[in-house]
Design an enzyme around this catalytic site. Sequence first.
Site, short mmCIF file in Angstrom:
data_model
loop_
_atom_site.label_atom_id
_atom_site.label_comp_id
_atom_site.label_asym_id
_atom_site.label_seq_id
_atom_site.Cartn_x
_atom_site.Cartn_y
_atom_site.Cartn_z
N ASN A 151 2.46 -25.70 -14.19
CA ASN A 151 1.90 -24.40 -13.83
C ASN A 151 0.38 -24.35 -13.82
OD1 ASN A 151 2.21 -24.69 -16.68
ND2 ASN A 151 1.97 -22.50 -16.95
N LYS A 174 1.26 -38.34 -18.68
CA LYS A 174 2.41 -38.16 -17.80
C LYS A 174 2.46 -36.68 -17.38
CE LYS A 174 6.27 -37.05 -17.25
NZ LYS A 174 6.89 -36.17 -16.17
N GLY A 226 5.07 -27.30 -22.64
CA GLY A 226 6.31 -27.14 -21.90
C GLY A 226 7.24 -26.19 -22.64
N SER A 227 8.52 -26.31 -22.38
CA SER A 227 9.49 -25.39 -22.96
C SER A 227 9.65 -25.64 -24.45
CB SER A 227 10.84 -25.54 -22.26
OG SER A 227 11.45 -26.77 -22.62
N VAL A 230 12.38 -28.46 -25.25
CA VAL A 230 11.90 -29.82 -25.07
C VAL A 230 10.83 -30.15 -26.11
CG1 VAL A 230 10.70 -31.39 -23.50
CG2 VAL A 230 12.47 -29.87 -22.62
N GLY A 231 9.92 -29.21 -26.34
CA GLY A 231 8.84 -29.45 -27.30
C GLY A 231 9.35 -29.74 -28.70
N GLU A 248 2.39 -26.85 -27.30
CA GLU A 248 2.27 -25.45 -26.87
C GLU A 248 3.49 -25.18 -26.03
OE1 GLU A 248 2.17 -22.32 -24.86
OE2 GLU A 248 0.96 -23.58 -23.55
N CYS A 282 2.56 -19.38 -19.44
CA CYS A 282 3.17 -19.20 -20.75
C CYS A 282 2.65 -17.94 -21.42
CB CYS A 282 2.91 -20.42 -21.63
SG CYS A 282 1.19 -20.90 -21.76
N GLU A 380 12.79 -16.32 -21.76
CA GLU A 380 11.66 -16.59 -20.88
C GLU A 380 12.18 -16.96 -19.49
OE1 GLU A 380 7.47 -19.06 -21.06
OE2 GLU A 380 9.26 -20.05 -21.85
#
Length: 483
Positions: A151, A174, A226-227, A230-231, A248, A282, A380
């Site tokens: 984003n 990455k 990221g989400s 996943v984080g 974050e 975010c 979200e």
Amino acid sequence: MSIDLRQYIDGAWIEGHGARLDSWNPSHPDDLVASGRQATEAQVHDAVAAARATAAGWARTPLAERGAVLLRAAVVLEDQADAWGAELAREEGKTFPEGKGEVLRAAQVFRYQAAEAEREAGTVFHSPRAGERILVTRRPLGVVSVVTPFNFPIAIPAWKIAPALVHGNTVVWKPASTVPLLAVRLAEALDQAGLPAGVLNLVLGSGALGDVLVDHPEVDGLSFTGSTGVGRALAGRAAARGVPVQAEMGGKNAAIVLADADLDLALEQVLLGAFRSSGQKCTATSRLIVEESIADAFLERLTARVGALRLGDPLADGMDLGPVITAQARDSILTSVNEALTGGAQLLAGGPDAPVPPTGHFVPPTVLEVSGDAPVWRDELFGPVLTVRRAADPAEAFALAGDSEFGLSAALFTQDLTLALEALEILDVGVLHVNSESAGADPHVPFGGAKKSGYGPKEQGQAAREFFTHTTTVYLRGGQARP
């Protein structure tokens, strides 16, 4: 016209050895923006090896010289702001003014972090022993992996990579596979600025490459955006190896409009916070809490303004918002809106049946009012959807805002200083805006969330060094003075 994609490993632009990687324009899905081949796991290992081989020499380079590279890269970014801003709009979907602004923001971040050479470098403490001083100095972590989202394809990488480099770390980066071109552009800026080979390495490809970085034994730290799901998974895996993580993650940010607010200001700021960048921030305003006594009038004005927003190709003049990043994202957002409507939400503006351009991954700017708890209020969506609830008084408004697993950002609109101070005590968020939109992050102050929105030290400003360095406490004592 498609642009060739390459990996940047050990100072060389090389072709990937993996599967094909295509970047498509979300406004015109048949428009191929850039194409190349993904990096393989072996190439990720090559990138980490290059970063490790260069780490000691880069750490010993005077900080002023490291900062000078960032300053030269900032000049490249500023010179290319129009061209790269247009590419950003074409690849990611935000409007051209926002795309150009993001490139310039990356330059601003580089300039701020470059000035670390002019700031204090440690602390001196008194010692209880004669003839001794206690110094606290800072050292780089070493090799840092950076995993970034789609984003903000150049600004978020900049605010991770700039402090990592200026504090003496080497980086393997990455980016999200949907925005590889802007990653190449940022690496080009640093390459043109004279960054030594191996200090920054860019690997393009799927999320599996990020997994390789997280588990790599030669990686000393991970910075991720990221989400939340996943984080947290990545943080758990890294923690098992004793590797520090800065993450974050998600947000479901509330804007509170109280009865005494400047309603013209609140209206403008809520619109910007909810719908700029198609809600793909975010820190976007995705929940709106309005005090009951002004709710009808405020929502009438809000929905009229939302209905007038211009949705279309972000490179066209006068557009307020463009598409979301993929067809999958569009379909997921619209499914959530439909489920909310089926569950009793009131559609105030937009919605799945509102007109959109004939091609592209467009979601109409949408406002829903709900009377109670609902998935659309809690989850979200990462799109241009604003969910509204009413509050009887400020106390209920603060309670509604705080009733979330997320704690990234919030906005409060009031002219009552006492209520603003109360919000500061009650709302557990990383960023609180009083009389401005919930989105926004200046490069000289800490950024990051509370609760499930953040993990580890904050980003940006001098807070960034808390992650990218560790302290060494030095007990400095001389011997017997010579005659």
